[in-house]
Design a protein around this motif. Sequence first.
Motif, PDB file in Angstrom:
ATOM      1  N   ASP A   1      -3.230  -5.473 -19.481  1.00 24.79           N
ATOM      2  CA  ASP A   1      -3.849  -5.158 -18.196  1.00 24.79           C
ATOM      3  C   ASP A   1      -4.949  -4.100 -18.384  1.00 24.79           C
ATOM      4  O   ASP A   1      -6.073  -4.251 -17.895  1.00 24.79           O
ATOM      5  CB  ASP A   1      -2.762  -4.657 -17.230  1.00 24.79           C
TER       6      ASP A   1
ATOM      7  N   GLN B   1      -7.952  -5.568 -20.432  1.00 26.06           N
ATOM      8  CA  GLN B   1      -8.767  -6.565 -19.720  1.00 26.06           C
ATOM      9  C   GLN B   1      -9.454  -5.987 -18.476  1.00 26.06           C
ATOM     10  O   GLN B   1     -10.515  -6.447 -18.085  1.00 26.06           O
ATOM     11  CB  GLN B   1      -7.902  -7.768 -19.347  1.00 26.06           C
ATOM     12  N   SER B   2      -8.830  -4.996 -17.864  1.00 22.71           N
ATOM     13  CA  SER B   2      -9.424  -4.339 -16.677  1.00 22.71           C
ATOM     14  C   SER B   2      -9.392  -2.831 -16.894  1.00 22.71           C
ATOM     15  O   SER B   2      -8.625  -2.124 -16.240  1.00 22.71           O
ATOM     16  CB  SER B   2      -8.613  -4.667 -15.416  1.00 22.71           C
TER      17      SER B   2
END
Length: 138
Positions: free
Chosen positions: A13, A16-17
């Motif tokens: 998480d 990716q972000s």
Amino acid sequence: MNLDDIYSETIMDHSQSPRNYGHLDHPTKVTGLLNPTCGDQIILELAIDADIITDVRFSGKGCSISIASASMLTQAIKGKKIEDAMSFSYNFRASITGMEANIDLGDMEALRGVSQFPNRVKCATLSLNAFEKAINDL
Ligand code: FES
């Protein structure tokens, strides 16, 4: 333990972000560091008012572990007093080199498994090294 086992949902998480990715308008301090083993680089920008880290951003390129670690670090140190943020960084470093951490590491707990893979410790500590260098060079 297999390297794939450490890629938890939390790490993916953050990679990716990434939180706090980008640039500050008026940073107090900008420090970039290179991982010489792969050529990846993390640049950390800090806004400091008195002894508080009021804002932080990072940029650069790196593997999932280095980006996740930078994202988690920026989240953890934002709003903290410099000495508390440094203490957090030292404790995180201890935890990923197989020692006990004396504080709640929050999301960074997900990176503890990296301690089993010495080559990846450099990835996870890249942002910590940049942060500690930035503070030591103030
Ligand atoms: Fe380059 Fe991880 S492989 S920082």
